[in-house]
Design a protein around this motif. Structure first.
Motif, PDB file in Angstrom:
ATOM      1  N   HIS A 618       0.854  -1.200   0.000  1.00 23.98           N
ATOM      2  CA  HIS A 618       0.000   0.000   0.000  1.00 23.98           C
ATOM      3  C   HIS A 618       0.887   1.246   0.000  1.00 23.98           C
ATOM      4  N   GLU A 620       0.277   4.156  -0.674  1.00 25.78           N
ATOM      5  CA  GLU A 620      -0.374   5.373  -0.182  1.00 25.78           C
ATOM      6  C   GLU A 620      -0.049   5.665   1.277  1.00 25.78           C
ATOM      7  N   LEU A 621       0.509   4.662   2.009  1.00 29.70           N
ATOM      8  CA  LEU A 621       0.858   4.876   3.415  1.00 29.70           C
ATOM      9  C   LEU A 621       2.163   5.653   3.571  1.00 29.70           C
ATOM     10  N   MET A 639       1.141   9.272   6.563  1.00 31.35           N
ATOM     11  CA  MET A 639      -0.228   8.912   6.220  1.00 31.35           C
ATOM     12  C   MET A 639      -0.764   7.776   7.083  1.00 31.35           C
ATOM     13  N   SER A 642      -3.787   8.514   9.274  1.00 34.32           N
ATOM     14  CA  SER A 642      -5.027   8.760   8.540  1.00 34.32           C
ATOM     15  C   SER A 642      -5.718   7.457   8.156  1.00 34.32           C
ATOM     16  N   TYR A 643      -4.917   6.517   7.661  1.00 31.19           N
ATOM     17  CA  TYR A 643      -5.489   5.251   7.193  1.00 31.19           C
ATOM     18  C   TYR A 643      -5.647   4.222   8.319  1.00 31.19           C
ATOM     19  N   PHE A 700      -8.255  -3.343   6.858  1.00 32.32           N
ATOM     20  CA  PHE A 700      -7.635  -2.495   5.836  1.00 32.32           C
ATOM     21  C   PHE A 700      -6.936  -3.320   4.760  1.00 32.32           C
TER      22      PHE A 700
END
Length: 701
Positions: A618, A620-621, A639, A642-643, A700
């Protein structure tokens, strides 16, 4: 050097399973005969699965204790292990046997000074040599010593020998004298420690009574007596014979016998064992035939017709019961020859009332009854059921007569069973699992209509042995058809017995047997919900075409830690890193109850590994650098909060805890205060952090 790899070999595990079946001691086997049979339907596949679990890190099932009556009215504790725990324990015993028999100093004692628990050859399907031959050699050795002029004898026995064996001592001896690697010795004693724990407390002493493997484990400690005696014999004139923990010392003079007895007592204190004062004595032998129990002596003199044996046996039992102490071993042997009738019923009941540990002989006598059980026996069993202290006896007797009672007695016992079960729900007093299982069986067999949701909930709250036994019994007694299982709570009970979550393999094996007998594959739950061990049986029988399960133990390890069930494919997500994560998690579990500081340090490395894998899957982390969990989470992976706020918080707080421990640094840099161990009061907080963090992670990912 023997390692866990030696234990986990497919051939060794297969031999361990075979030796469970060839164990000549039927008392223990009778608890598991159904389970042994179903497991064997897919033996090789199940053992291959077990092998992988041992290598990953084997977690045992909670053991169950039953209390067998002794002659003095007290009880002997038996430990029931799940089928896989038994195989693993026997596999360790096989390796230990191999080690013992490779040491000439030990094998030279066989049938010369040591006579009990003698290992058979490594290739043999039997674990021990025939005990009858060993006992004959034991008695003959004592006779020969007497004939050589050794007239004075000391008897030496130990109190609760199995219960007193110290785990630390056992582990040290395994490493120092029997070629076990440190990890292998610790793994075995860790298993024993968990099986022998009481109410979650690890006692540090005791090995399971019942499994034949315990005999050879006890020999590890008892052979310390043999080596010690051999040093004494270099300067003193006496002979020594040991049959398990029953020791005889013989010498031509009384002073030597008493001195050796004193030294044995001293040695026992050093080993953490306790001599049994009531069985320790010193005297001069006047009649060698009265001195020893002649187990090898024939029951009948000359040729005797079968029709005469019963009368001879009855007369012999009456005579033996007058002796003090009575020869209970010979009484047991004679009871096998007694025919059932009103006169012998009275004798059998009086014998078991006087000597409660004759219960197995009495149960065998009752089981062989050729017709409906008479009132004298059914009334005695009813009295046993009413006596809370005789639950073991009541359980085995109820099992012996189920299906052989007249209509009035059947109704009487089923009513009693309902009353006792309802009373137990209000004020728990039923402690024997077979007694509870038989009470349930009687209601199910003789009053099916009464078996509604309330009683099924009672079954569901019972231990794994009772639940598996309940299914076998329902099948055997033909109760499932009568209840129209699809419309009753039984169907719900079976389907809710989520076999993939069962804490023992015995339960899913019982469920697999149920589906085999029903033959209706449409009744099967979703295959992913069925335990792998049950899938192997169903596939071998042809009910399913292919197995669908993961060999990963991570979900099971997480459940052990958080008591949360996860259905997550860790192998798919972790890829080539799976095995390392699995091993780290298992190692951390080992510290969870004993060393919270070491646990936190190891868990921090686990978080580090998972974060590295997670951020690759992932992007995006944000970025992440393996080995830099502190700086990566705080600076680079912005991040994360947030996740994954809960997972982020778990990683951060456990990392901060690690920095405050003396295993990481000598002082806390921010405050310049000394570091130290993590207090046990932090356990609940850590558990909550992990539970919340992994709940979020699984959702997740």
């Amino acid at each position: 050097m023997y390692t866990i790899t030696n234990v986990a070999k497919q051939s060794n595990l297969a031999l361990a399973y075979t030796r469970l079946l060839t164990n000549p001691e039927s008392t223990y086997k009778n608890f598991f005969r159904n389970t042994y049979s179903i497991y064997g339907m897919a033996r090789d596949k199940n053992i291959a699965l077990l092998k992988k679990r041992i290598k990953a890190g084997y977690l045992p099932t909670q053991s169950i204790r039953v209390f067998m009556p002794k002659a003095n009215g007290l009880s002997r504790m038996y430990t029931l292990l799940s089928i896989e725990d038994q195989i693993v324990y026997q596999a360790y015993a096989n390796i230990l046997s191999k080690s013992l028999t490779s040491i000439p100093e030990i094998t030279k004692r066989y049938k010369r000074t040591v006579f009990g628990n003698l290992c058979d050859s490594q290739e043999s399907e039997f674990f021990y040599q025939h005990w009858q031959d060993s006992y004959k050699a034991y008695t003959k050795a004592i006779i020969r010593a007497f004939q050589r002029g050794y007239r004075f004898i000391a008897s030496f026995d130990l109190t609760a020998c199995y219960d007193s064996i110290n785990h630390n001592l056992l582990r040290d001896i395994l490493k120092d004298k029997f070629f076990f690697s440190e990890n292998c010795a610790k793994s075995l004693t860790d298993l024993i420690e968990q099986w022998e724990s009481a109410d979650g407390r690890e006692l540090g002493t005791g090995i399971p009574q019942g499994p034949q493997a315990s005999g050879i484990v006890a020999e590890v400690v008892l052979q310390e007596y043999d080596a010690y005696i051999e040093t004494l014999q270099k300067t003193m004139h006496f002979v020594y014979y040991r049959y398990v923990n029953d020791i005889r010392i013989l010498s031509p003079d009384e002073e030597t016998v008493k001195w050796v007895l004193f030294l044995l007592d001293k040695k026992s204190k050093e080993l953490g064992l306790f001599p049994q004062s009531s069985k320790i004595s010193t005297h001069e032998i006047t009649d060698i035939d009265k001195e020893i129990e002649r187990i090898s002596k024939p029951l009948f003199e000359g040729e005797v017709d079968d029709s005469e044996k019963s009368q001879i046996a009855i007369g012999a039992i009456k005579k033996l019961m007058k002796d003090n102490p009575a020869d209970l071993t010979t009484i047991r042997r004679y009871f096998q020859c007694v025919s059932q009738c009103s006169k012998t019923n009275k004798l059998a009941i009086s014998a078991v009332e006087k000597y409660p540990n004759l219960i197995h002989s009495f149960a065998y006598y009752v089981q062989r009854y050729p017709r409906i059980i008479p009132p004298s026996i059914s009334n005695y069993i009813y009295q046993c059921c009413m006596d809370k202290t005789q639950q073991f006896s009541a359980g085995i007797l109820l099992e012996s007569v189920r299906g052989k009672l007249n209509a009035a007695d059947a109704h009487r016992f089923s009513d009693l069973a309902k009353d006792l079960l309802n009373s137990d729900k209000k004020n728990m007093f039923i402690v024997d699992c077979r007694f509870k299982a038989q009470l349930l069986a009687y209601v199910l067999k003789y009053d099916t209509a009464a078996f509604g949701k309330r009683l099924f909930s009672y079954v569901e709250k019972s231990n794994w042995w009772i639940k598996s036994n309940f299914i076998y019994t329902a099948e055997k007694d033909g109760c499932i058809e009568r209840m129209k299982m699809k419309e009753t709570a039984f169907a719900t009970f079976v389907k809710n017995a989520d076999s993939s979550k069962s804490d023992a393999a015995d339960m899913p094996l019982a469920v697999a047997n149920h589906y085999l007998l029903s033959g209706n594959v449409g009744d099967l739950p979703v295959l992913s919900e069925v335990a792998p061990i049950a899938q192997n049986v169903l596939k071998e029988s042809g009910l399913i075409l292919r197995s669908r399960y993961s060999n990963s133990q991570i979900n099971k390890y997480l459940f052990e830690l958080t008591r949360t069930q996860y259905k997550f494919s860790w192998k798919k997500s972790l890829g080539k890193e799976h095995d390392q994560v699995e091993r780290t998690l298992f190692s951390a579990l080992g510290y969870w109850k004993t060393d919270l500081t070491a646990f936190v340090n190891l868990w921090d490395t686990l978080d580090d590994r998972i974060c590295s894998i997670l951020t690759v899957a992932h992007p995006e982390l944000g970025g992440y650098q393996l080995g830099k969990i502190g700086s990566s989470i705080n600076r680079r992976s912005r991040m994360f909060p947030s996740y994954l706020p809960n997972f982020f918080n778990m990683c951060l707080e456990i990392h901060e805890l690690r920095l405050s421990t003396h295993l990481s640094h000598s002082e806390i840099s921010a405050t310049h205060t000394y570091t130290g161990p993590i207090q046990s009061s932090k356990r609940k907080k850590i558990q909550k952090l992990i539970m919340d963090g992994f709940d979020e992670l699984v959702s997740f990912w």
